[in-house]
Each structure stands twice: as C-alpha cells, then as structure tokens.
Design an enzyme around this catalytic site. Structure first.
Site, PDB file in Angstrom:
ATOM      1  N   LYS A 216      45.288 -21.976 -28.342  1.00  0.00           N
ATOM      2  CA  LYS A 216      44.287 -21.025 -28.818  1.00  0.00           C
ATOM      3  C   LYS A 216      44.764 -19.590 -28.608  1.00  0.00           C
ATOM      4  O   LYS A 216      45.341 -19.254 -27.580  1.00  0.00           O
ATOM      5  CB  LYS A 216      42.954 -21.251 -28.092  1.00  0.00           C
ATOM      6  CG  LYS A 216      42.284 -22.582 -28.462  1.00  0.00           C
ATOM      7  CD  LYS A 216      40.974 -22.744 -27.724  1.00  0.00           C
ATOM      8  CE  LYS A 216      40.286 -24.051 -28.110  1.00  0.00           C
ATOM      9  NZ  LYS A 216      39.827 -24.041 -29.510  1.00  0.00           N
ATOM     10  N   HIS A 274      42.586 -28.755 -19.002  1.00  0.00           N
ATOM     11  CA  HIS A 274      42.217 -27.456 -19.567  1.00  0.00           C
ATOM     12  C   HIS A 274      41.929 -26.400 -18.509  1.00  0.00           C
ATOM     13  O   HIS A 274      42.507 -25.308 -18.523  1.00  0.00           O
ATOM     14  CB  HIS A 274      40.966 -27.602 -20.449  1.00  0.00           C
ATOM     15  CG  HIS A 274      41.130 -28.537 -21.599  1.00  0.00           C
ATOM     16  ND1 HIS A 274      42.337 -28.765 -22.225  1.00  0.00           N
ATOM     17  CD2 HIS A 274      40.225 -29.305 -22.256  1.00  0.00           C
ATOM     18  CE1 HIS A 274      42.166 -29.630 -23.206  1.00  0.00           C
ATOM     19  NE2 HIS A 274      40.901 -29.978 -23.238  1.00  0.00           N
TER      20      HIS A 274
END
Length: 520
Positions: A216, A274
């Site tokens: 991202k 994550h």
C-alpha cells in the site's frame, strides 16, 4: 563498459538496453522483462478479485512485456478459452483501470489452463510442457513465478511437486520464483518447518512472502514521511512520543471464511503479520539504503527488541463479537455465523501492549489492536506525543486540548493527519484541537496502484524490498506464541457487541496507563 558518461552525469544505455528499466532514473517506470505467472488456486476469491485484475492493470499501464503469459492451475474441467473467460469477467468487475480491447486481446493470447490436483504427477508434467511451449511461442525466456494462492497445508506439497518435475529451477540465465500467501505457518514451529521445506526447493532470494499491506502506498509513505523530512524524525523518540497506537479495524464479519478463520483468529490473522510489520516500519532506525537487505536488517533489530508483556492478564485482550447492529442492519454474533462451532473460543478481536527495549523507544508503549465487526473500517498508525511540560494557559482555556498526534491513515482514506492546539478566533485566549490533513486523492493527480499490482510487478522484477523475509516471520511468531499460549489457558474470549469498538477490557488496559483508544 555499459555506456559513456554524458555531460549531465548520466550514462548512455548500451545497445539493446531498455532505458525504461534503468535503475539510475527512478522517474521512469519499471517494466518487467520476458516472464510469465502461474497461479495455483486460480478459482479462489483472491485470484478472481485481486490477482487477475492486477495482472490486467499492469498490462494496461504498459508494465508487462508483450509476450507475458498467465497460466491457471486448478481442479476444473476447463479449456484455455474457459479460463480466459473467467479472467475476462474478473477483470471487467474488479480491474482498477478502464477495459481496453487491444490490451485484453494481447494478454489473453498468452493465457493457458492446466487442470489437476496438487498430488497429480500427470498434471505437473502437463504444466511443465505448457511452460516449455510458452517459452517458444511467447518468448517468456524461461522466467516464471509460481503464485501459491492455496491453503497453507498445501504449500509443502506444491513446492515439492515443482521440484520433482523440474519446474523450480530455471535454465541458464532464466529464473523461477515462489510467491506464498499468508499465513506463514500458525506458530513458530510450523513457520520454521515451512521455511525449511520451501528453502529446500527455492533459494532465499527466490521466495516472496506476500503481505499485501506492505504494497500500500501509505505504508511505503511511512519511510518517506520519516526519512525525507527533517521536521518529524527529531521528535520520533522517547523524549517526545507518549505512546503509539496501531489499529486495523474491520466492520465486516467473517463472511464465507469460516473454514479458514475459525481456530486461527484475529491475532494470528492480522497482528502476527500486518501489525507487527507496521510496528517495525514505524519504529525502525534509518536504513543505509532501501534495498531488501538493508530494510530487513533494521526491521529485525526492532522486532528483536520487542519486549513481551509479563502480566498478560493486564496487557493482552481477546474478544469475540456477539449479535448487534451494523450500518442499520441486524447482524449475527460470531457463534451464529454459518460453519462456526457454537463452542468456538476463536478471537475476533485482539489487543496487545508491547514495548521496545532500545535507546529510541525505551518506556514508550505500542498498543496494537485488530478486530471484526467494529465501529468502522479503518487502518491507522497514531503517534501520540507527550503533553507540554509546562503550560502558561489557564486550565479553562485549554480544557478540550488533547495530546498532539500524527496519524498515518493506511485505509480507507489514505493520508496523514496532524492534530495540534490552536487559538479560537475571538478576544479571549481559548485553545482548541484542530487538524491538518493530507489526503492522497487530493494532493496527487496520479492514482495509487492497488497493492497487488505493485507486489506482482516487484516479483517479476525480483525486487524483494516489500516482502518479509523468513527471519521476520519467525521473530513475529516468537512474539505472538506466548500470548496465544496464555489465552489457551484463559477460558472464553470477552464478548463485545457488533458495531462497537471491542470489549471493555481493551479500554481498561489503556485506562490503567492513563490513556484511551483513539476513535477514528
């Protein structure tokens, strides 16, 4: 010599060189060389919603070679045309860029399908023959990446089959690479066993572990924010930072993932990969460069310095959502979801307090939380600064004033917010919190590529900067395993109502430290 030095300090590319792939000018797009991609588990949601559209978007942006080839492998009685139709429908529904017939025509000419199951030797022989033909017909140069979009229990079998049938090693200068989706094991022992199996077939630099969060733009912007600016890094330490909150909240339930999710839970599904990766990027020291080795070195230093909580009853929380209202709709509790054992103790919410034992962060708590069926969908990193040691303002002037904070929004509204105190217009000295906002969508005309676009292109280029290495994976399990073992002896997760922000114990964990969770 590769080229002559020019008056401007650059080089003239050697004959046959592709200037668009010149790493010396990062303003130019990176274009993959001759290559192909094999997707195992090509009929799954990940492939249909993310991988196939990402391949098309890369082709549409001119970042794939003309002869790029896509091979699907699954238990379906399909011909090549059937597979192309599935890809076409997925692209039409999920691609980020507009559909162009000429791009699709060129891409579809390189699509092939191999039916079979993972223990089917004949199917892998067919796959080898298919790749050999694509080398001759499409000029892929023998360069293929194998994407394992399959349940983790099949990883060892697939890589062993690739080795057995001569698919794991390229010939001459060609390359072969393995791309593995999370989860990378379910604890430290299984992660080590998986790494041993995979590295018995592929070299370390040939293995790409996908963590789509690292693809991202906002996550990559953490490094730019910290190390390309002088205003933040001098404050990025224990002398000025009070604490850090890292949140990944989802407003959805488990959907159709009961078979995967039950028994895994939110901590294994999100925190182990994550959130600990976001912690490492937030807390790491400046790397000597931004190549994979230098980044891994600094991330590992931080992960190795993470201190596990000693009183886990007070510094860890797990929860499980019950029935409630979400977006005006009545939703079931976790135990009422289809396919879930009514006696399940799987966590749908997890929160941890961690500390980092190094000079920069000693005494600064890092609070990590994730959960399903929470108030809204948001992922953010909030660096909350200490209050001023002395305030010349009266308490009545500043009663609404909170700590300054810098918030990196990973999703859905990508950007950065800074919260600080400012005087309210008027004749009196009244101070109130205000925010300064940077939003990607408003500041750049370029649209951000979807994470899988960036990561698939990096795989084809052999760029491992955004992929966790096996040492990071194993260290992350070392951090989480003791927490999971403690929870296994602690009865049921605490219930929380769907649509709220989690169990009361999570609020109490911060309240004991005189802090509270942000409400994004």
């Amino acid at each position: 010599m590769s080229g002559d030095t020019t008056a401007t300090g650059g080089t003239t590319p050697a004959p046959g060189a592709n200037p668009l792939r010149d790493p010396g000018d990062r303003r130019l797009p990176r274009i993959a060389g001759p290559s192909g991609l094999v997707i195992f588990g090509v009929t799954g949601d990940l492939s249909r919603k993310k991988l196939m559209p990402a391949v098309y978007d890369l082709a549409n942006r001119g970042l794939l070679p003309p002869g790029f080839s896509l091979v699907g492998f699954a238990r379906r009685d399909w011909e090549d045309e059937d597979f192309a139709k599935v890809v076409h429908d997925s692209v039409k529904e999920h691609a980020r860029t507009p559909f162009r017939e000429e791009v699709w025509r060129q891409l579809s000419e390189g699509m092939r399908f191999v039916p079979g199951v993972f223990d089917d030797d004949a199917a892998f022989e067919t796959l080898r023959q298919t790749i050999d033909r694509l080398d001759k017909e499409r000029g892929t140069g023998g360069n293929f990446a194998f994407y394992l979009s399959v349940p983790p229990k099949f990883f060892p079998l697939v890589v062993q089959q690739l080795k057995k049938h001569g698919l794991s090693e390229g010939k001459g200068d060609s390359w072969r690479r393995a791309v593995i989706e999370k989860p990378f094991g379910h604890d430290l022992a299984s992660a080590r066993e998986l790494n041993r199996t995979v590295h018995g077939v592929f070299a370390n630099h040939e293995v790409f572990r996908i963590d789509h969060y690292l693809g991202k733009e906002t996550v990559q912007n953490i490094l730019a924010l910290r190390f390309a600016n002088t205003m933040f890094e001098p404050l990025w330490n224990r002398s000025y930072v009070d604490h850090v909150q890292i949140t990944m909240a989802e407003d959805i339930g488990i959907g159709g993932r009961a078979g995967y999710y039950d028994g895994i839970g939110s901590a294994r599904d999100v925190i182990q990969n994550h959130l600990l990766q976001l912690l490492a990027l937030t807390a790491m020291e400046e790397p000597v460069s931004f190549d994979a080795k230098a980044l891994v070195t600094e991330k590992l230093k931080v992960l190795n310095a993470v201190r596990l909580p000693t009183d886990m009853a007070r510094t860890t929380v797990r929860g499980q959502y019950t029935a409630g209202w979400q977006g005006g709709v009545r939703v079931p509790g976790y135990l009422q979801e289809e396919g879930i054992d009514p006696g399940s103790v799987t966590d749908t919410y997890a929160a941890l307090k961690l500390e980092i034992d190094n000079r920069r962060w000693a005494g600064v708590p890092f609070y990590l939380r994730t959960g399903k069926r929470l108030g809204r969908r948001v992922t953010e990193i909030a660096v909350v600064f200490q209050r001023a040691p002395y305030s010349p303002f009266d308490a009545t002037d500043t009663r609404e004033l909170n700590n300054n904070a810098l918030v990196i929004r990973v999703q859905p509204d990508e950007g950065v917010t800074i919260r600080f105190g400012s005087k309210v217009p008027g004749t009196q000295m009244e101070i109130r919190d205000v925010t300064m906002d940077f939003a990607y969508g408003e500041s750049f005309t370029e649209s951000s590529p979807e994470a899988y676009e960036r990561l698939l292109l990096d795989v084809l280029l052999g760029d491992a900067n955004l992929f966790p290495r096996h040492q990071e994976v194993e260290r992350s399990w070392e951090i989480l395993d003791p927490v999971e073992e403690f929870w296994a002896t602690g009865g049921r997760p605490e219930p929380y109502t769907a649509g709220t922000w989690g169990p009361k114990a999570a609020d109490e964990m911060l309240a004991r430290d005189g802090r509270s969770w942000r409400r994004p």
